[in-house]
Write an enzyme that holds these catalytic residues in place. Structure first.
Site: not given
Length: 191
Positions: A68-70
């Site tokens: 995941s990445d934000t």
């Protein structure tokens, strides 16, 4: 319960998955986070999530891996993690009394197959005084978070409202992720 690997060292993602009663292990990946500057923010988060998941999956070909990445986007610019207090102050000043988007991309990888998706939440900040910003920077929270703030901590003080999934802002769109994990026969431990 079929376990999986979370390809992230984020304590927030770990906590969200534990809250949802998943059994998983953690293995971080040390991938190059450089991306093509022509990519849109949604493409960036999906690409980075995919890179992280695939890097871990290379060593675990028979296990489901979630990456995941934000990112925070304001004025069509991606705001990463601030490098220092001056950078954090500039970011928070730019977000004061306005809307910005938080996008979190997720990649789920199994046996070479990758599913990616993203969620976007619009966040509106209160007008922030210089004192508000300085006080927040003194907490130390801004330095490991995209956009220089964390909604789940003292940074909640900055946020007037959101439109979308709160957990996307925290770092993992939990409801959508849970629905996608079902396609990989990954379920929460309800008992």
């Amino acid at each position: 319960m079929k376990p999986f690997i979370l390809a992230s060292g984020s304590p927030r993602r770990k906590e969200l998955l534990k809250q949802a009663r998943y059994t998983f292990s953690i293995q971080t990946s040390d991938v190059d986070e450089t991306v093509n500057p022509q990519l849109t923010p949604s493409e960036v988060v999906c690409e980075l999530a995919r890179k992280k998941a695939e890097a871990v999956a290379q060593n675990h070909p028979d296990v489901v891996v979630l990456g995941s990445d934000t990112v925070v986007v304001c004025n069509d610019q991606i705001l990463g993690k601030p490098s220092d207090a001056k950078d954090a102050k500039a970011m928070l000043t730019s977000l004061s009394d306005r809307d910005h988007s938080v996008l979190t991309g997720v990649a789920i990888c199994e046996k070479g197959e990758v599913t990616t998706f993203f969620e976007e939440t619009v966040v509106h900040f209160y007008p922030l005084s210089e004192e508000d910003i300085d006080q927040y920077i003194e907490t130390g929270e801004p330095f490991d978070k995209a956009g220089g703030y964390g909604i789940q901590g003292f940074g909640a003080y900055l946020v007037h409202s959101i439109s979308g999934d709160y957990n996307t802002v925290v770092g993992l769109p939990l409801a959508k992720t849970m629905r996608e994990l079902k396609h990989f026969n990954i379920y929460p431990n309800i008992n």
